[in-house]
Design an enzyme around this catalytic site. Sequence first.
Site, mmCIF file in Angstrom:
data_model
loop_
_atom_site.group_PDB
_atom_site.id
_atom_site.type_symbol
_atom_site.label_atom_id
_atom_site.label_comp_id
_atom_site.label_asym_id
_atom_site.label_seq_id
_atom_site.Cartn_x
_atom_site.Cartn_y
_atom_site.Cartn_z
ATOM 1 N N HIS A 63 0.828 -1.207 0.000
ATOM 2 C CA HIS A 63 0.000 0.000 0.000
ATOM 3 C C HIS A 63 0.863 1.258 0.000
ATOM 4 O O HIS A 63 0.496 2.270 -0.605
ATOM 5 C CB HIS A 63 -0.926 -0.013 1.220
ATOM 6 C CG HIS A 63 -1.861 1.157 1.280
ATOM 7 N ND1 HIS A 63 -2.829 1.382 0.325
ATOM 8 C CD2 HIS A 63 -1.955 2.182 2.166
ATOM 9 C CE1 HIS A 63 -3.497 2.482 0.625
ATOM 10 N NE2 HIS A 63 -2.978 2.989 1.727
ATOM 11 N N LYS A 72 -11.024 14.125 -4.421
ATOM 12 C CA LYS A 72 -12.101 14.053 -3.427
ATOM 13 C C LYS A 72 -11.971 15.213 -2.441
ATOM 14 O O LYS A 72 -10.893 15.453 -1.902
ATOM 15 C CB LYS A 72 -12.037 12.737 -2.646
ATOM 16 C CG LYS A 72 -12.276 11.503 -3.479
ATOM 17 C CD LYS A 72 -12.289 10.260 -2.607
ATOM 18 C CE LYS A 72 -10.937 10.031 -1.942
ATOM 19 N NZ LYS A 72 -10.923 8.779 -1.145
ATOM 20 N N ASP A 96 -6.376 0.771 -8.630
ATOM 21 C CA ASP A 96 -6.106 0.909 -7.194
ATOM 22 C C ASP A 96 -5.349 -0.320 -6.716
ATOM 23 O O ASP A 96 -5.307 -1.348 -7.409
ATOM 24 C CB ASP A 96 -7.417 1.075 -6.419
ATOM 25 C CG ASP A 96 -7.266 1.994 -5.208
ATOM 26 O OD1 ASP A 96 -6.117 2.230 -4.787
ATOM 27 O OD2 ASP A 96 -8.284 2.471 -4.693
#
Length: 310
Positions: free
Chosen positions: A127, A190, A216
């Site tokens: 990640h 966002k 993603d």
Amino acid sequence: MKIVACNSNRPLAEAVAAALSLPLTKASVRRFADMEIFVEIHENVRGEDVFVIQSTAYPANDHLMELLITLDALRRGSAKRVTAVIPYFGYARQDRKSGPRTPISAKLVANLITQAGAHRVLTMDLHAGQIQGFFDIPVDNLNAAPLFARDIQERYAGRNLMIVSPDVGGVVRARALAKRLDVDLAIIDKRRERAGVSEVMNVIGDVAGRDCILIDDIVDSGSTLCNAARALIKESACSANVYATHGVLSGSAVDRIASSPVEMMTITDSILATEVARLSPNVRQVTIAPLLAEAIRRISEESSVSSLFD
């Protein structure tokens, strides 16, 4: 070399072993009545190069303990080298202090794996890249981009594609794939204007008339990707599809995806798919077994792993 499989994703371990033309090492990972985990290796591993395949997905704590105890068993069995093959590295999203008295759990897990007896780690699409630095042992972080690029070229040949990052933090990942495919890049920005107000998704880039592919590393609840797909369709995109390396798909994620504008979500088998995900018409898996097998072979032969990224 020897391949040991724990319980989190045995089908993937079997596929990796088959690709290497090796049998899985005979071992048992079981629980006592009070749910304590017990591991026993039923073959001699003294002086061997051993690879333990275990994703630390749900239930993350159980699967992490299985991995740690297996590493300890192999170390005490005098294995020459033990590589922890962790296709999905759980706790990776806890890679920084989010508050004044919060943990950096990814670092803690890295310490546990090292102390348990791992000599090196093989994982995929961490990640956060800096997690490699949390380990005091070598870490090979494989990249799903070449696999995704080939699949996109086969599945969406001839379409007017655009790669989309669902947030600003994923731009580097999305840009790398867009470069491989030689297509344009868009970004979803966002913003929440104030507390209690829904997030506003602004699309940076002209997606009108384009077949958009959101990229993603992890899809968990699916909310962000589904909202991003809605924002793309609102901006006159022809379609919205998703490619994500790790399909956590917790809670009602599969139902949420099914009721969204996402035409198809493609994930890898780094995490064993649930029955709901396997039966979903708009969730599909591509296997990383050949990629993992080749990386394991190269590590065992002390040859280059980085060339797999090309």
